[in-house]
Design a protein around this motif. Structure first.
Motif, PDB file in Angstrom:
ATOM      1  N   GLU A  58     -11.072  -1.972  -4.748  1.00  0.00           N
ATOM      2  CA  GLU A  58     -10.031  -1.244  -5.473  1.00  0.00           C
ATOM      3  C   GLU A  58      -9.686  -2.013  -6.733  1.00  0.00           C
ATOM      4  N   SER A  59      -9.678  -1.317  -7.866  1.00  0.00           N
ATOM      5  CA  SER A  59      -9.294  -1.977  -9.113  1.00  0.00           C
ATOM      6  C   SER A  59      -7.771  -1.925  -9.254  1.00  0.00           C
ATOM      7  N   LEU A  60      -7.210  -3.048  -9.649  1.00  0.00           N
ATOM      8  CA  LEU A  60      -5.756  -3.146  -9.819  1.00  0.00           C
ATOM      9  C   LEU A  60      -5.484  -3.767 -11.189  1.00  0.00           C
ATOM     10  N   VAL A  61      -4.706  -3.053 -11.990  1.00  0.00           N
ATOM     11  CA  VAL A  61      -4.505  -3.497 -13.366  1.00  0.00           C
ATOM     12  C   VAL A  61      -3.505  -4.650 -13.441  1.00  0.00           C
ATOM     13  N   ARG A  62      -3.781  -5.568 -14.347  1.00  0.00           N
ATOM     14  CA  ARG A  62      -2.917  -6.731 -14.578  1.00  0.00           C
ATOM     15  C   ARG A  62      -2.561  -6.797 -16.047  1.00  0.00           C
ATOM     16  N   TRP A  63      -1.328  -7.194 -16.332  1.00  0.00           N
ATOM     17  CA  TRP A  63      -0.911  -7.338 -17.729  1.00  0.00           C
ATOM     18  C   TRP A  63      -0.343  -8.731 -17.934  1.00  0.00           C
ATOM     19  N   VAL A  71       3.360  -9.305 -15.964  1.00  0.00           N
ATOM     20  CA  VAL A  71       4.239  -8.214 -15.563  1.00  0.00           C
ATOM     21  C   VAL A  71       3.521  -7.423 -14.473  1.00  0.00           C
ATOM     22  N   SER A  72       4.225  -7.122 -13.403  1.00  0.00           N
ATOM     23  CA  SER A  72       3.615  -6.403 -12.281  1.00  0.00           C
ATOM     24  C   SER A  72       3.351  -4.943 -12.644  1.00  0.00           C
ATOM     25  N   PRO A  73       2.213  -4.399 -12.163  1.00  0.00           N
ATOM     26  CA  PRO A  73       1.959  -2.976 -12.419  1.00  0.00           C
ATOM     27  C   PRO A  73       3.062  -2.091 -11.823  1.00  0.00           C
ATOM     28  N   ARG A 121       0.803  11.774 -14.154  1.00  0.00           N
ATOM     29  CA  ARG A 121       0.525  12.479 -15.413  1.00  0.00           C
ATOM     30  C   ARG A 121      -0.970  12.576 -15.686  1.00  0.00           C
ATOM     31  N   GLN A 122      -1.713  11.570 -15.287  1.00  0.00           N
ATOM     32  CA  GLN A 122      -3.172  11.639 -15.438  1.00  0.00           C
ATOM     33  C   GLN A 122      -3.738  12.767 -14.592  1.00  0.00           C
ATOM     34  N   PHE A 123      -3.230  12.837 -13.354  1.00  0.00           N
ATOM     35  CA  PHE A 123      -3.742  13.829 -12.422  1.00  0.00           C
ATOM     36  C   PHE A 123      -3.470  15.242 -12.918  1.00  0.00           C
ATOM     37  N   GLU A 235      -4.338  -0.229   4.638  1.00  0.00           N
ATOM     38  CA  GLU A 235      -3.974  -1.137   3.558  1.00  0.00           C
ATOM     39  C   GLU A 235      -3.139  -2.290   4.109  1.00  0.00           C
ATOM     40  N   GLY A 236      -3.146  -3.394   3.414  1.00  0.00           N
ATOM     41  CA  GLY A 236      -2.235  -4.492   3.747  1.00  0.00           C
ATOM     42  C   GLY A 236      -2.540  -5.199   5.056  1.00  0.00           C
ATOM     43  N   VAL A 237      -3.816  -5.283   5.428  1.00  0.00           N
ATOM     44  CA  VAL A 237      -4.196  -5.996   6.649  1.00  0.00           C
ATOM     45  C   VAL A 237      -4.132  -7.495   6.372  1.00  0.00           C
ATOM     46  N   GLU A 238      -3.276  -8.196   7.100  1.00  0.00           N
ATOM     47  CA  GLU A 238      -3.050  -9.609   6.798  1.00  0.00           C
ATOM     48  C   GLU A 238      -3.465 -10.556   7.915  1.00  0.00           C
ATOM     49  N   SER A 239      -3.726 -10.032   9.116  1.00  0.00           N
ATOM     50  CA  SER A 239      -4.077 -10.942  10.213  1.00  0.00           C
ATOM     51  C   SER A 239      -5.243 -10.409  11.042  1.00  0.00           C
ATOM     52  N   GLN A 255      -8.384  -3.199   4.282  1.00  0.00           N
ATOM     53  CA  GLN A 255      -8.144  -3.818   2.979  1.00  0.00           C
ATOM     54  C   GLN A 255      -6.879  -4.645   3.118  1.00  0.00           C
ATOM     55  N   GLY A 256      -6.877  -5.824   2.523  1.00  0.00           N
ATOM     56  CA  GLY A 256      -5.669  -6.636   2.611  1.00  0.00           C
ATOM     57  C   GLY A 256      -5.971  -8.109   2.436  1.00  0.00           C
ATOM     58  N   PHE A 257      -4.901  -8.907   2.422  1.00  0.00           N
ATOM     59  CA  PHE A 257      -5.030 -10.333   2.146  1.00  0.00           C
ATOM     60  C   PHE A 257      -5.901 -11.061   3.160  1.00  0.00           C
TER      61      PHE A 257
HETATM   62  P1  C2E Z   1      -1.351   0.278  -4.469  1.00  0.00           P
HETATM   63  O1  C2E Z   1      -2.294   1.243  -5.102  1.00  0.00           O
HETATM   64  O2  C2E Z   1      -0.807   0.647  -3.139  1.00  0.00           O
HETATM   65  O3  C2E Z   1      -2.135  -1.101  -4.423  1.00  0.00           O
HETATM   66  C1  C2E Z   1      -2.032  -2.020  -3.380  1.00  0.00           C
HETATM   67  C2  C2E Z   1      -1.033  -3.104  -3.698  1.00  0.00           C
HETATM   68  O4  C2E Z   1      -0.826  -3.884  -2.537  1.00  0.00           O
HETATM   69  C3  C2E Z   1      -1.539  -4.074  -4.759  1.00  0.00           C
HETATM   70  O5  C2E Z   1      -0.395  -4.545  -5.487  1.00  0.00           O
HETATM   71  C4  C2E Z   1      -2.152  -5.194  -3.915  1.00  0.00           C
HETATM   72  O6  C2E Z   1      -2.220  -6.432  -4.582  1.00  0.00           O
HETATM   73  C5  C2E Z   1      -1.169  -5.220  -2.766  1.00  0.00           C
HETATM   74  N1  C2E Z   1      -1.779  -5.735  -1.531  1.00  0.00           N
HETATM   75  C6  C2E Z   1      -3.061  -5.591  -1.117  1.00  0.00           C
HETATM   76  N2  C2E Z   1      -3.248  -6.141   0.087  1.00  0.00           N
HETATM   77  C7  C2E Z   1      -2.056  -6.676   0.463  1.00  0.00           C
HETATM   78  C8  C2E Z   1      -1.607  -7.397   1.626  1.00  0.00           C
HETATM   79  O7  C2E Z   1      -2.360  -7.675   2.566  1.00  0.00           O
HETATM   80  N3  C2E Z   1      -0.307  -7.771   1.644  1.00  0.00           N
HETATM   81  C9  C2E Z   1       0.540  -7.496   0.621  1.00  0.00           C
HETATM   82  N4  C2E Z   1       1.809  -7.910   0.727  1.00  0.00           N
HETATM   83  N5  C2E Z   1       0.160  -6.811  -0.487  1.00  0.00           N
HETATM   84  C10 C2E Z   1      -1.130  -6.407  -0.565  1.00  0.00           C
HETATM   85  P2  C2E Z   1      -0.366  -4.570  -7.073  1.00  0.00           P
HETATM   86  O8  C2E Z   1      -1.691  -4.971  -7.616  1.00  0.00           O
HETATM   87  O9  C2E Z   1       0.843  -5.332  -7.494  1.00  0.00           O
HETATM   88  O10 C2E Z   1      -0.177  -3.035  -7.450  1.00  0.00           O
HETATM   89  C11 C2E Z   1       1.015  -2.377  -7.171  1.00  0.00           C
HETATM   90  C12 C2E Z   1       0.891  -0.912  -7.446  1.00  0.00           C
HETATM   91  O11 C2E Z   1       0.727  -0.668  -8.851  1.00  0.00           O
HETATM   92  C13 C2E Z   1      -0.322  -0.251  -6.795  1.00  0.00           C
HETATM   93  O12 C2E Z   1      -0.090  -0.001  -5.449  1.00  0.00           O
HETATM   94  C14 C2E Z   1      -0.461   0.991  -7.628  1.00  0.00           C
HETATM   95  O13 C2E Z   1       0.448   1.979  -7.211  1.00  0.00           O
HETATM   96  C15 C2E Z   1      -0.045   0.509  -9.003  1.00  0.00           C
HETATM   97  N6  C2E Z   1      -1.254   0.231  -9.785  1.00  0.00           N
HETATM   98  C16 C2E Z   1      -2.015  -0.895  -9.840  1.00  0.00           C
HETATM   99  N7  C2E Z   1      -3.054  -0.738 -10.675  1.00  0.00           N
HETATM  100  C17 C2E Z   1      -2.962   0.514 -11.165  1.00  0.00           C
HETATM  101  C18 C2E Z   1      -3.746   1.291 -12.095  1.00  0.00           C
HETATM  102  O14 C2E Z   1      -4.777   0.856 -12.632  1.00  0.00           O
HETATM  103  N8  C2E Z   1      -3.309   2.562 -12.375  1.00  0.00           N
HETATM  104  C19 C2E Z   1      -2.202   3.103 -11.772  1.00  0.00           C
HETATM  105  N9  C2E Z   1      -1.839   4.356 -12.086  1.00  0.00           N
HETATM  106  N10 C2E Z   1      -1.449   2.404 -10.907  1.00  0.00           N
HETATM  107  C20 C2E Z   1      -1.825   1.127 -10.603  1.00  0.00           C
END
Ligand code: C2E
Ligand code: CA
Ligand code: CA
Ligand code: CA
Length: 278
Positions: A58-63, A71-73, A121-123, A235-239, A255-257
């Protein structure tokens, strides 16, 4: 706050002032973030629970803002959404994720999907499918290498969600319903929704080994997915305990830490190597 009563009270609340201030700062600096290359993507692995193979990221954007720091997404995506900056930002994320997956494929890392989060809005952008199609062409990524994540709330408007999902899936990519359980979609509607996968929200997964109620909710969602022939991700599988329970419940993907936090693109090959070497 004491100066005036009634509904206007909050405007004089210093905490509220600070929130507005922060929001304006984010908006101001976010406008320049794209052209200044301040955005980057990190990638979090998703593992098939039955064969322990990584199936995608999963791609997650960072700033990283020179002025505001990291800054958190969760904070800047809503601002981008409100201001319309999300169109540009979202397109950048899509292109970057597709480009990256194609790059991995060219380096011999193949068969993995990259998941991209879409905002509301993208959707609802009429041109979304055209844009996605063009980006796949441009980057040379096969649609099988792309998954789009949408949330329940985005699908509430059926009239508009149904044709959008149809055209997206006709492109050959897959669609996942993210954060499942936090929205309000009816189970009957889920049956009609043209999606491939469902991602169970972290809030349910994080307590499954401690709360029998959460375990039973997750169990129900997994059973439902089996009946609807949907792939299901936790999502969020930690153990290890959580992973074991999910495996017993028949969950498909984790998926998770426990597997990994989101990592930079250049760390992916090393991660995959270490992972397959055990
Ligand atoms: P999300 O789509 O539900 O992404 C999962 C979030 O949970 C991510 O936070 C990830 O780092 C975090 N996470 C993953 N595994 C674990 C775990 O085991 N434990 C815990 N405590 N957290 C975990 P992140 O990266 O801060 O993203 C937060 C939210 O920001 C995302 O939730 C998503 O809604 C949004 N986001 C991130 N990147 C994008 C993007 O490129 N476009 C859009 N539209 N939204 C984004
Ligand atoms: Ca997501
Ligand atoms: Ca999620
Ligand atoms: Ca936990």
């Amino acid at each position: 706050a004491e100066l005036q009563g009634g509904d206007n009270c909050q405007f004089y609340d210093p905490r509220y002032q600070r929130l507005i201030q922060r929001r304006m700062e984010i908006e101001f600096h976010l406008r320049k973030a794209l052209e200044n290359n301040e955005l980057l993507l990190q990638y979090q692995p998703e593992m098939c629970i039955t064969d322990h193979r990584i199936v995608g990221f999963e791609s997650l954007v960072r700033w990283n803002s020179p002025k505001l720091g990291l800054v958190s997404p969760a904070e800047f995506i809503p601002v981008a959404e409100e201001t319309g900056l999300i169109y540009q930002l979202g397109e950048w994320v899509l292109r970057e994720a597709c480009r990256q997956n194609r790059k991995w494929q060219d380096a011999g890392i193949s068969g993995l999907f990259v998941a991209v989060n879409l905002s509301s809005r993208q959707f609802y952008d009429q041109k979304l499918a055209d844009k996605v199609g063009a980006i796949l062409q441009e980057t040379g990524l096969s649609p099988k290498g792309l998954e789009l994540e949408i949330t329940e709330s985005m699908t509430m408007n059926r009239q508009s969600a149904t044709p959008t999902l149809q055209t997206l899936r006709q492109l050959g990519l897959s669609v996942a319903l993210d954060d499942f359980g936090t929205g309000y979609s009816s189970l009957a509607y889920l049956k009609e929704l043209q999606i491939d996968k469902l991602k169970i929200d972290r809030s349910f997964v994080s307590e499954i080994t401690k709360s029998t109620i959460d375990a039973s909710i997750v169990n129900t969602i997994i059973t439902l997915c089996k009946d609807l022939k949907l792939c299901v991700t936790a999502e969020g599988v930690e153990s290890e305990e959580e992973l074991l329970l999910l495996s017993q419940l028949g969950c498909n993907i984790a998926q998770g830490f426990l597997l990994s936090k989101p990592i930079d693109a250049d760390q992916v090959p090393g991660f995959l190597k270490r992972f397959s070497d055990g």
